[in-house]
Design a protein around this motif. Structure first.
Motif, PDB file in Angstrom:
ATOM      1  N   LYS A 264       0.857  -1.179   0.000  1.00  0.00           N
ATOM      2  CA  LYS A 264       0.000   0.000   0.000  1.00  0.00           C
ATOM      3  C   LYS A 264       0.895   1.231   0.000  1.00  0.00           C
ATOM      4  CE  LYS A 264      -3.439   2.539   2.735  1.00  0.00           C
ATOM      5  NZ  LYS A 264      -4.217   2.567   4.001  1.00  0.00           N
ATOM      6  N   GLN A 265       0.707   2.118  -0.970  1.00  0.00           N
ATOM      7  CA  GLN A 265       1.537   3.309  -1.086  1.00  0.00           C
ATOM      8  C   GLN A 265       0.871   4.491  -0.389  1.00  0.00           C
ATOM      9  OE1 GLN A 265       2.367   3.813  -5.252  1.00  0.00           O
ATOM     10  NE2 GLN A 265       3.356   1.822  -5.424  1.00  0.00           N
ATOM     11  N   ILE A 266       1.648   5.201   0.406  1.00  0.00           N
ATOM     12  CA  ILE A 266       1.130   6.332   1.180  1.00  0.00           C
ATOM     13  C   ILE A 266       1.938   7.583   0.859  1.00  0.00           C
ATOM     14  CG2 ILE A 266       0.723   7.250   3.492  1.00  0.00           C
ATOM     15  CD1 ILE A 266       0.525   4.404   4.520  1.00  0.00           C
ATOM     16  N   GLU A 267       1.239   8.672   0.590  1.00  0.00           N
ATOM     17  CA  GLU A 267       1.890   9.952   0.364  1.00  0.00           C
ATOM     18  C   GLU A 267       1.779  10.804   1.626  1.00  0.00           C
ATOM     19  OE1 GLU A 267       0.014  11.646  -3.043  1.00  0.00           O
ATOM     20  OE2 GLU A 267       1.146  10.416  -4.474  1.00  0.00           O
ATOM     21  N   VAL A 268       2.840  11.520   1.945  1.00  0.00           N
ATOM     22  CA  VAL A 268       2.842  12.386   3.120  1.00  0.00           C
ATOM     23  C   VAL A 268       2.271  13.743   2.705  1.00  0.00           C
ATOM     24  CG1 VAL A 268       4.231  13.436   4.948  1.00  0.00           C
ATOM     25  CG2 VAL A 268       4.847  11.186   4.042  1.00  0.00           C
ATOM     26  N   LYS A 269       1.028  13.972   3.052  1.00  0.00           N
ATOM     27  CA  LYS A 269       0.362  15.199   2.630  1.00  0.00           C
ATOM     28  C   LYS A 269       0.726  16.369   3.531  1.00  0.00           C
ATOM     29  CE  LYS A 269      -3.530  12.782   0.524  1.00  0.00           C
ATOM     30  NZ  LYS A 269      -5.001  12.605   0.474  1.00  0.00           N
ATOM     31  N   GLY A 270       0.870  17.530   2.900  1.00  0.00           N
ATOM     32  CA  GLY A 270       1.212  18.735   3.640  1.00  0.00           C
ATOM     33  C   GLY A 270       1.069  19.946   2.749  1.00  0.00           C
ATOM     34  N   ASP A 271       1.502  21.077   3.234  1.00  0.00           N
ATOM     35  CA  ASP A 271       1.417  22.329   2.488  1.00  0.00           C
ATOM     36  C   ASP A 271       2.820  22.862   2.232  1.00  0.00           C
ATOM     37  OD1 ASP A 271      -1.465  22.449   2.619  1.00  0.00           O
ATOM     38  OD2 ASP A 271      -1.236  23.027   4.725  1.00  0.00           O
TER      39      ASP A 271
ATOM     40  N   LYS B  16       5.177  25.766   2.107  1.00  0.00           N
ATOM     41  CA  LYS B  16       5.196  27.097   2.707  1.00  0.00           C
ATOM     42  C   LYS B  16       6.609  27.649   2.744  1.00  0.00           C
ATOM     43  CE  LYS B  16       1.244  26.368   5.819  1.00  0.00           C
ATOM     44  NZ  LYS B  16       0.797  26.372   7.240  1.00  0.00           N
ATOM     45  N   LYS B  17       6.720  28.960   2.656  1.00  0.00           N
ATOM     46  CA  LYS B  17       8.007  29.624   2.753  1.00  0.00           C
ATOM     47  C   LYS B  17       8.209  30.091   4.189  1.00  0.00           C
ATOM     48  CE  LYS B  17      10.941  32.695   0.022  1.00  0.00           C
ATOM     49  NZ  LYS B  17      10.975  33.655  -1.121  1.00  0.00           N
ATOM     50  N   ILE B  18       9.274  29.600   4.824  1.00  0.00           N
ATOM     51  CA  ILE B  18       9.585  29.957   6.210  1.00  0.00           C
ATOM     52  C   ILE B  18      11.040  30.380   6.274  1.00  0.00           C
ATOM     53  CG2 ILE B  18       9.675  29.147   8.606  1.00  0.00           C
ATOM     54  CD1 ILE B  18       7.597  27.035   7.857  1.00  0.00           C
ATOM     55  N   ASP B  19      11.288  31.584   6.776  1.00  0.00           N
ATOM     56  CA  ASP B  19      12.660  32.115   6.858  1.00  0.00           C
ATOM     57  C   ASP B  19      13.367  32.028   5.502  1.00  0.00           C
ATOM     58  OD1 ASP B  19      12.326  32.628   9.568  1.00  0.00           O
ATOM     59  OD2 ASP B  19      13.059  30.640  10.147  1.00  0.00           O
ATOM     60  N   ASN B  20      12.630  32.417   4.456  1.00  0.00           N
ATOM     61  CA  ASN B  20      13.147  32.487   3.081  1.00  0.00           C
ATOM     62  C   ASN B  20      13.459  31.125   2.455  1.00  0.00           C
ATOM     63  OD1 ASN B  20      13.091  35.361   2.901  1.00  0.00           O
ATOM     64  ND2 ASN B  20      14.974  35.443   4.140  1.00  0.00           N
ATOM     65  N   LEU B  21      12.984  30.050   3.058  1.00  0.00           N
ATOM     66  CA  LEU B  21      13.155  28.708   2.493  1.00  0.00           C
ATOM     67  C   LEU B  21      11.802  28.038   2.334  1.00  0.00           C
ATOM     68  CD1 LEU B  21      16.213  27.332   4.525  1.00  0.00           C
ATOM     69  CD2 LEU B  21      16.212  28.099   2.139  1.00  0.00           C
ATOM     70  N   TRP B  22      11.647  27.283   1.229  1.00  0.00           N
ATOM     71  CA  TRP B  22      10.409  26.556   1.002  1.00  0.00           C
ATOM     72  C   TRP B  22      10.462  25.201   1.686  1.00  0.00           C
ATOM     73  CZ3 TRP B  22       5.935  28.325  -0.788  1.00  0.00           C
ATOM     74  CH2 TRP B  22       5.933  29.521  -1.528  1.00  0.00           C
ATOM     75  N   TYR B  23       9.403  24.869   2.407  1.00  0.00           N
ATOM     76  CA  TYR B  23       9.287  23.591   3.088  1.00  0.00           C
ATOM     77  C   TYR B  23       7.979  22.895   2.715  1.00  0.00           C
ATOM     78  CZ  TYR B  23      12.931  25.187   6.393  1.00  0.00           C
ATOM     79  OH  TYR B  23      14.091  25.636   6.965  1.00  0.00           O
ATOM     80  N   HIS B  24       7.987  21.583   2.857  1.00  0.00           N
ATOM     81  CA  HIS B  24       6.741  20.805   2.818  1.00  0.00           C
ATOM     82  C   HIS B  24       6.343  20.616   4.275  1.00  0.00           C
ATOM     83  CE1 HIS B  24       3.777  18.068   1.108  1.00  0.00           C
ATOM     84  NE2 HIS B  24       4.095  17.177   2.046  1.00  0.00           N
ATOM     85  N   VAL B  25       5.319  21.345   4.712  1.00  0.00           N
ATOM     86  CA  VAL B  25       4.948  21.371   6.125  1.00  0.00           C
ATOM     87  C   VAL B  25       3.805  20.391   6.382  1.00  0.00           C
ATOM     88  CG1 VAL B  25       4.144  22.807   8.034  1.00  0.00           C
ATOM     89  CG2 VAL B  25       5.678  23.776   6.299  1.00  0.00           C
ATOM     90  N   VAL B  26       4.071  19.430   7.251  1.00  0.00           N
ATOM     91  CA  VAL B  26       3.089  18.403   7.591  1.00  0.00           C
ATOM     92  C   VAL B  26       2.462  18.747   8.938  1.00  0.00           C
ATOM     93  CG1 VAL B  26       2.737  15.940   8.019  1.00  0.00           C
ATOM     94  CG2 VAL B  26       4.466  16.687   6.362  1.00  0.00           C
ATOM     95  N   LYS B  27       1.128  18.823   8.969  1.00  0.00           N
ATOM     96  CA  LYS B  27       0.449  19.123  10.222  1.00  0.00           C
ATOM     97  C   LYS B  27       0.706  18.019  11.235  1.00  0.00           C
ATOM     98  CE  LYS B  27      -3.321  21.776   8.106  1.00  0.00           C
ATOM     99  NZ  LYS B  27      -4.793  21.833   7.877  1.00  0.00           N
ATOM    100  N   ASN B  28       0.746  18.393  12.500  1.00  0.00           N
ATOM    101  CA  ASN B  28       1.024  17.423  13.554  1.00  0.00           C
ATOM    102  C   ASN B  28      -0.022  16.315  13.588  1.00  0.00           C
ATOM    103  OD1 ASN B  28       2.786  16.642  15.715  1.00  0.00           O
ATOM    104  ND2 ASN B  28       1.188  17.243  17.168  1.00  0.00           N
ATOM    105  N   GLU B  29      -1.270  16.667  13.318  1.00  0.00           N
ATOM    106  CA  GLU B  29      -2.342  15.663  13.294  1.00  0.00           C
ATOM    107  C   GLU B  29      -2.109  14.659  12.171  1.00  0.00           C
ATOM    108  OE1 GLU B  29      -7.224  15.411  12.783  1.00  0.00           O
ATOM    109  OE2 GLU B  29      -6.228  17.361  13.001  1.00  0.00           O
ATOM    110  N   THR B  30      -1.672  15.166  11.005  1.00  0.00           N
ATOM    111  CA  THR B  30      -1.377  14.277   9.866  1.00  0.00           C
ATOM    112  C   THR B  30      -0.211  13.364  10.199  1.00  0.00           C
ATOM    113  OG1 THR B  30      -2.130  15.979   8.311  1.00  0.00           O
ATOM    114  CG2 THR B  30      -0.736  14.217   7.431  1.00  0.00           C
ATOM    115  N   ARG B  31       0.809  13.921  10.829  1.00  0.00           N
ATOM    116  CA  ARG B  31       1.976  13.125  11.210  1.00  0.00           C
ATOM    117  C   ARG B  31       1.593  12.029  12.198  1.00  0.00           C
ATOM    118  NH1 ARG B  31       5.270  12.782  15.321  1.00  0.00           N
ATOM    119  NH2 ARG B  31       4.209  14.483  16.412  1.00  0.00           N
TER     120      ARG B  31
END
Length: 295
Positions: A256-263, A265-280
């Motif tokens: 079963k393949q699972i994708e880590v969903k998130g948003d 976002k740019k934080i301190d001039n760097l782009w991140y894939h931010v995963v909500k704590n509930e999702t994690r």
């Protein structure tokens, strides 16, 4: 590459399952050169292969001369022999995680730059709240040699694109290692972004496993092993690979393949894939259940 390394395990297990003694000796010698244990205090203890569920971290590392490199791909694979089911979680390389040893948030692919395999394993164990029993690391620059060793692969490209001077047209085509590496790496021209890249990489895995399992590829097992030996590092011994091949075969065929969903976002001039704590936490719960651990 996110997902590209799964074929290594399947290919090694296929070759490792061969009964010919002369082949076994050659495989054993190659795997011994690939072997590198983990030297860290981890919540992970060696699972009893054949009985316990196990977890394997699959890494593609972009290493070049004069550069320690970063992980270009990460997959956490859990395999349960009782339920005969596996999960494959692709971790986006820009995922924002907390690295305890640095006491700061980083992109997950930077953990390798800071502290190599050890730091990557520890950071992922903390992020997912699961033990990681084994790892397999592939040098991405050497990936093309492995594809060439099995005679290339056939893919079906959804749309034409050009990356670093290599043009890949739309449609079904047989490609060599150089083209396969570009096919797996392209992200910016894909409207699906990193998830589109993951889909292409899963396609490549399926094709490599298919080609690697063919008799014509096994006839070239020495060439395949030479390519693997130069580009792979793992804490799996040959005996453990053979045990996995014997005891976990059905589970590995039911993934079963699972994708880590998130948003993004740019934080301190760097782009991140931010995963909500509930999702994690939900992801951790799924993986812990797969590993027969308490939630």
């Amino acid at each position: 590459m996110q997902n590209i390394i799964l074929f290594i395990l399947a290919l090694l297990l296929t070759i490792g399952g061969l009964s010919y003694y002369s082949i076994y000796r050659t495989v054993a010698k190659s795997v011994n050169h690939m072997y590198e244990p983990l030297h860290r205090d981890s919540k992970s203890q060696d699972a009893v292969i054949g009985h316990d569920p196990i977890s394997i971290l699959l890494l593609g590392v972009d290493e070049r001369p004069g550069d320690k490199g970063r992980t270009d791909s990460m997959i956490v694979l859990t395999i349960n022999p009782e339920t005969k089911k596996s999960t494959m979680v692709s971790i986006p390389r820009d995922t924002r995680v907390f690295m305890r040893s640095k006491n700061t948030n980083i992109k997950i692919n930077a953990a390798y730059t800071y502290e190599g395999i050890e730091g990557t394993v520890q950071t992922l164990e903390q992020f997912l709240n699961i033990p990681i029993n084994y790892y397999i690391k592939l040098n991405m620059e050497g990936f093309k040699d492995i594809v060439d060793a099995i005679g290339g692969i056939t893919v079906n490209n959804d749309f034409p694109f050009t990356l670093e001077g290599v043009h890949i047209p739309k449609g079904e085509q047989h490609i060599d290692g150089k083209v396969a590496l570009k096919y797996a790496r392209m992200r910016k021209e894909d409207p699906r972004g990193d998830f589109g890249r993951q889909q292409r990489q899963r396609e490549i895995i399926n094709q490599i496993v298919h080609e690697g399992a063919q008799l014509k590829s096994l006839k070239n097992y020495q060439g395949i092993l030479t390519s693997l030996e130069k580009n792979i590092q793992t804490n799996l011994t040959l005996d453990k690979m053979i045990d996995i091949q014997s005891s976990y075969k059905e589970a590995v065929n039911n993934i079963k393949q699972i994708e880590v969903k998130g948003d993004d976002k740019k934080i301190d001039n760097l782009w991140y894939h931010v995963v909500k704590n509930e999702t994690r936490k939900d992801l951790s719960k799924t993986l812990r259940h797969q590993l027969n651990l308490e939630s």
